[in-house]
Design a protein around this motif. Structure first.
Motif, PDB file in Angstrom:
ATOM      1  N   LYS A 109      44.735  33.604  38.350  1.00 36.21           N
ATOM      2  CA  LYS A 109      44.033  33.850  37.100  1.00 36.21           C
ATOM      3  C   LYS A 109      43.550  35.300  37.054  1.00 36.21           C
ATOM      4  O   LYS A 109      43.486  35.999  38.072  1.00 36.21           O
ATOM      5  CB  LYS A 109      42.818  32.919  36.979  1.00 36.21           C
ATOM      6  CG  LYS A 109      43.096  31.582  36.338  1.00 36.21           C
ATOM      7  CD  LYS A 109      41.777  30.851  36.132  1.00 36.21           C
ATOM      8  CE  LYS A 109      42.004  29.478  35.536  1.00 36.21           C
ATOM      9  NZ  LYS A 109      40.737  28.730  35.409  1.00 36.21           N
ATOM     10  N   GLU A 110      43.155  35.729  35.863  1.00 35.59           N
ATOM     11  CA  GLU A 110      42.575  37.063  35.721  1.00 35.59           C
ATOM     12  C   GLU A 110      41.165  37.074  36.308  1.00 35.59           C
ATOM     13  O   GLU A 110      40.596  36.046  36.660  1.00 35.59           O
ATOM     14  CB  GLU A 110      42.554  37.481  34.244  1.00 35.59           C
ATOM     15  CG  GLU A 110      41.621  36.682  33.370  1.00 35.59           C
ATOM     16  CD  GLU A 110      42.249  35.426  32.784  1.00 35.59           C
ATOM     17  OE1 GLU A 110      41.705  34.915  31.782  1.00 35.59           O
ATOM     18  OE2 GLU A 110      43.272  34.939  33.326  1.00 35.59           O
ATOM     19  N   LEU A 111      40.603  38.275  36.383  1.00 28.37           N
ATOM     20  CA  LEU A 111      39.212  38.431  36.846  1.00 28.37           C
ATOM     21  C   LEU A 111      38.259  37.754  35.859  1.00 28.37           C
ATOM     22  O   LEU A 111      38.520  37.736  34.657  1.00 28.37           O
ATOM     23  CB  LEU A 111      38.852  39.913  36.937  1.00 28.37           C
ATOM     24  CG  LEU A 111      39.527  40.720  38.034  1.00 28.37           C
ATOM     25  CD1 LEU A 111      39.190  42.200  37.862  1.00 28.37           C
ATOM     26  CD2 LEU A 111      39.101  40.246  39.411  1.00 28.37           C
TER      27      LEU A 111
ATOM     28  N   LEU B 123      38.943  45.541  41.853  1.00 29.95           N
ATOM     29  CA  LEU B 123      39.100  44.092  41.956  1.00 29.95           C
ATOM     30  C   LEU B 123      40.486  43.636  41.507  1.00 29.95           C
ATOM     31  O   LEU B 123      41.052  42.692  42.063  1.00 29.95           O
ATOM     32  CB  LEU B 123      38.031  43.382  41.128  1.00 29.95           C
ATOM     33  CG  LEU B 123      36.584  43.529  41.603  1.00 29.95           C
ATOM     34  CD1 LEU B 123      35.633  42.900  40.600  1.00 29.95           C
ATOM     35  CD2 LEU B 123      36.394  42.895  42.981  1.00 29.95           C
ATOM     36  N   GLU B 124      41.030  44.295  40.502  1.00 30.65           N
ATOM     37  CA  GLU B 124      42.347  43.897  39.998  1.00 30.65           C
ATOM     38  C   GLU B 124      43.443  44.090  41.041  1.00 30.65           C
ATOM     39  O   GLU B 124      44.429  43.351  41.069  1.00 30.65           O
ATOM     40  CB  GLU B 124      42.680  44.679  38.723  1.00 30.65           C
ATOM     41  CG  GLU B 124      41.914  44.181  37.503  1.00 30.65           C
ATOM     42  CD  GLU B 124      42.231  44.970  36.250  1.00 30.65           C
ATOM     43  OE1 GLU B 124      42.607  46.164  36.383  1.00 30.65           O
ATOM     44  OE2 GLU B 124      42.089  44.412  35.145  1.00 30.65           O
TER      45      GLU B 124
ATOM     46  N   GLY C  46      32.131  44.360  41.542  1.00 32.57           N
ATOM     47  CA  GLY C  46      33.132  45.334  41.936  1.00 32.57           C
ATOM     48  C   GLY C  46      33.696  46.018  40.710  1.00 32.57           C
ATOM     49  O   GLY C  46      33.811  45.408  39.636  1.00 32.57           O
ATOM     50  N   LYS C  47      34.025  47.276  40.845  1.00 33.14           N
ATOM     51  CA  LYS C  47      34.670  47.972  39.735  1.00 33.14           C
ATOM     52  C   LYS C  47      35.991  47.276  39.415  1.00 33.14           C
ATOM     53  O   LYS C  47      36.773  46.942  40.308  1.00 33.14           O
ATOM     54  CB  LYS C  47      34.909  49.438  40.092  1.00 33.14           C
ATOM     55  CG  LYS C  47      33.630  50.271  40.143  1.00 33.14           C
ATOM     56  CD  LYS C  47      33.916  51.724  40.484  1.00 33.14           C
ATOM     57  CE  LYS C  47      32.645  52.560  40.473  1.00 33.14           C
ATOM     58  NZ  LYS C  47      32.889  53.970  40.885  1.00 33.14           N
TER      59      LYS C  47
ATOM     60  N   ALA D 283      34.013  40.566  33.850  1.00 31.40           N
ATOM     61  CA  ALA D 283      35.147  40.505  34.779  1.00 31.40           C
ATOM     62  C   ALA D 283      34.791  41.109  36.129  1.00 31.40           C
ATOM     63  O   ALA D 283      35.461  40.845  37.136  1.00 31.40           O
ATOM     64  CB  ALA D 283      36.353  41.233  34.189  1.00 31.40           C
ATOM     65  N   GLU D 284      33.736  41.923  36.168  1.00 28.28           N
ATOM     66  CA  GLU D 284      33.311  42.577  37.414  1.00 28.28           C
ATOM     67  C   GLU D 284      32.265  41.771  38.171  1.00 28.28           C
ATOM     68  O   GLU D 284      31.796  42.209  39.215  1.00 28.28           O
ATOM     69  CB  GLU D 284      32.755  43.968  37.090  1.00 28.28           C
ATOM     70  CG  GLU D 284      33.782  44.888  36.435  1.00 28.28           C
ATOM     71  CD  GLU D 284      33.219  46.245  36.078  1.00 28.28           C
ATOM     72  OE1 GLU D 284      33.929  47.256  36.266  1.00 28.28           O
ATOM     73  OE2 GLU D 284      32.072  46.311  35.596  1.00 28.28           O
ATOM     74  N   ILE D 285      31.902  40.590  37.659  1.00 30.77           N
ATOM     75  CA  ILE D 285      30.861  39.757  38.261  1.00 30.77           C
ATOM     76  C   ILE D 285      31.490  38.514  38.866  1.00 30.77           C
ATOM     77  O   ILE D 285      31.957  37.620  38.153  1.00 30.77           O
ATOM     78  CB  ILE D 285      29.792  39.350  37.223  1.00 30.77           C
ATOM     79  CG1 ILE D 285      29.203  40.580  36.529  1.00 30.77           C
ATOM     80  CG2 ILE D 285      28.719  38.493  37.872  1.00 30.77           C
ATOM     81  CD1 ILE D 285      28.508  41.553  37.477  1.00 30.77           C
ATOM     82  N   ILE D 286      31.517  38.447  40.176  1.00 34.06           N
ATOM     83  CA  ILE D 286      32.101  37.313  40.891  1.00 34.06           C
ATOM     84  C   ILE D 286      30.984  36.522  41.550  1.00 34.06           C
ATOM     85  O   ILE D 286      30.172  37.080  42.306  1.00 34.06           O
ATOM     86  CB  ILE D 286      33.102  37.803  41.956  1.00 34.06           C
ATOM     87  CG1 ILE D 286      34.256  38.552  41.281  1.00 34.06           C
ATOM     88  CG2 ILE D 286      33.624  36.643  42.798  1.00 34.06           C
ATOM     89  CD1 ILE D 286      35.034  39.424  42.218  1.00 34.06           C
TER      90      ILE D 286
END
Length: 406
Positions: free
Chosen positions: A265-267, A241-242, A236-237, A84-87
């Motif tokens: 959508k969610e991360l 990000l949330e 990002g932590k 979830a921290e990888i975009i």
């Protein structure tokens, strides 16, 4: 590390340029790609080409598995807690702009400070110039030491209780300076600020552990680490990000769309609007596999030896200026007296040697160095001491030629 065997995996290195075997010394601008990465991209288009996430058919499923599999490879590569921290982004530039536009605009106000350094690439200067203009915050610079490093004393003096964001490069693309990220993170956090790291020149060359560094954001590009162009990563932590709003809107990043409002959508998908860079992500995953097989510690050791050898050999040339600290990453930025860097690069190209010349997207640093431009030789896992010898020989020929001309 068997560099000769590694070189054989890079098709582009097997050619001649201007009648000479190619010596590629421009990996800081973009690295070359091994056959495994080229094949991974080709195979996606040949066998699995489909959009991701939406389809239930076989091609869509395979494409989604490879795309999200690449995200997991990135997570492990930098030791993030969660995918979830990888975009996925277009590159370091997009990643930094995302943080500046989303986090920066939402959290900065008049009286706040953004702290950077003069060694930054333009991609880590201009976004902050723009966001402080919009928010009324102030941009401050940590001063540089004479050798192009930063001292922790100056970091502590510059980062204050008014500082909300510290943005600094992991490795300077001009000086080769390796910044003490973990120490800087502690200073930033002690003052209540977040830390963004421009990892474009860090992630390709050394083991990155974002949890150990305790950085809040880390941005890097695939094309500098044996991957395709057009793909990058913003780490990002999760808790940050949330709270951040997306900066691009459209398909893929939405949850529900109503006539007058929508939800996200969610991360990590809320930051990946539109059809993502599927082939690029798959290619980046293959590049990570390749780098892991070689070993990041092996790459770092090889490059340190190569940089030390290059510095030693280049200093035997009369009338050469070398910029940056003794302890450095695998690049050497230099000028020959009375020869413009573009002329140096052109003369070296005639010998089949590729180096970079110009301001390297670091004009404030060029002014700090009191030069208009420099030449840069940057090394990677496929370079050898013989490449350095060819460079030195080419510089001696360049010096002799322009000496005779003038």
């Amino acid at each position: 590390m068997d560099v000769k065997a590694i070189r054989q995996q890079f098709p582009i290195l097997q050619q001649e340029v201007n009648g000479h075997p190619l010596v590629y010394l421009d990996s800081s601008a973009t690295s070359q790609k091994p056959a495994s990465v080229i094949d991974a991209v080709n195979n996606y288009y040949r066998e699995d080409n489909s959009n991701v996430h939406r389809g239930v058919h076989t091609l869509g499923t395979r494409a989604t598995e490879k795309y999200e599999g690449a995200r997991e490879k990135v997570r492990r590569f930098i030791n993030a807690k969660s995918t979830a921290e990888i975009i996925f982004t277009r590159g370091t530039t997009t990643a930094i702009n995302t943080v500046a536009s989303s986090y920066g605009q939402a959290n900065l106000e008049p009286g706040d400070e953004v702290v950077i350094t003069q060694m930054e690439h333009h991609s880590n200067i201009i976004p902050w110039q723009q966001v402080v203009k919009k928010t009324g915050a102030t941009l401050k610079y940590i001063p540089l030491q004479d050798d192009g490093t930063v001292s922790m004393e100056d970091v502590k003096k510059t980062v204050t209780s008014n500082t909300k964001i510290v943005a600094i490069t992991h490795v300077s693309n001009v000086l080769g300076t390796i910044n003490p990220i973990t120490d800087i993170a502690k200073v930033a956090h002690d003052q209540g600020a977040v830390l963004l790291v421009d990892g474009a020149q860090g992630a390709p060359h050394m083991q990155v552990d974002v949890q150990k560094m305790d950085c809040d954001f880390y941005a890097f590009s695939g094309h500098k680490m044996c991957g395709p162009t057009g793909i990058g990563v913003l780490y990002g932590k999760k808790e940050l990000l949330e709270k951040m709003e997306p900066v691009e809107f459209g398909g893929e990043m939405i949850d529900f769309v109503n006539l007058y409002d929508s939800t996200w959508k969610e991360l990590p998908w809320k930051f990946e609007g539109g059809t993502p860079i599927i082939a690029g992500a798959i290619g980046l995953g293959a590049a990570i596999d390749f780098l892991n097989e070689v070993g990041m510690d092996n790459i770092l050791e090889h490059e340190h030896k190569l940089a030390d050898y290059a510095m030693k050999q280049m200093r035997t040339i009369d009338g050469i200026s070398i910029f940056g600290p003794e302890e450095r990453a695998a690049l050497v930025t230099f000028n020959l007296d009375d020869v413009h860097p573009h002329d140096t690069a052109t003369a070296l190209d005639a010998e089949g040697i590729a180096v970079r010349a110009g301001h390297h997207c670091a004009q404030p640093l060029m002014r700090w160095l009191d030069v208009t431009a420099t030449a840069r030789a940057s090394f990677y896992l496929y370079n050898t001491e013989e490449d350095v010898d060819r460079l030195v020989d080419g510089l001696l020929k360049t010096k002799e030629f322009f000496g005779n001309v003038f």
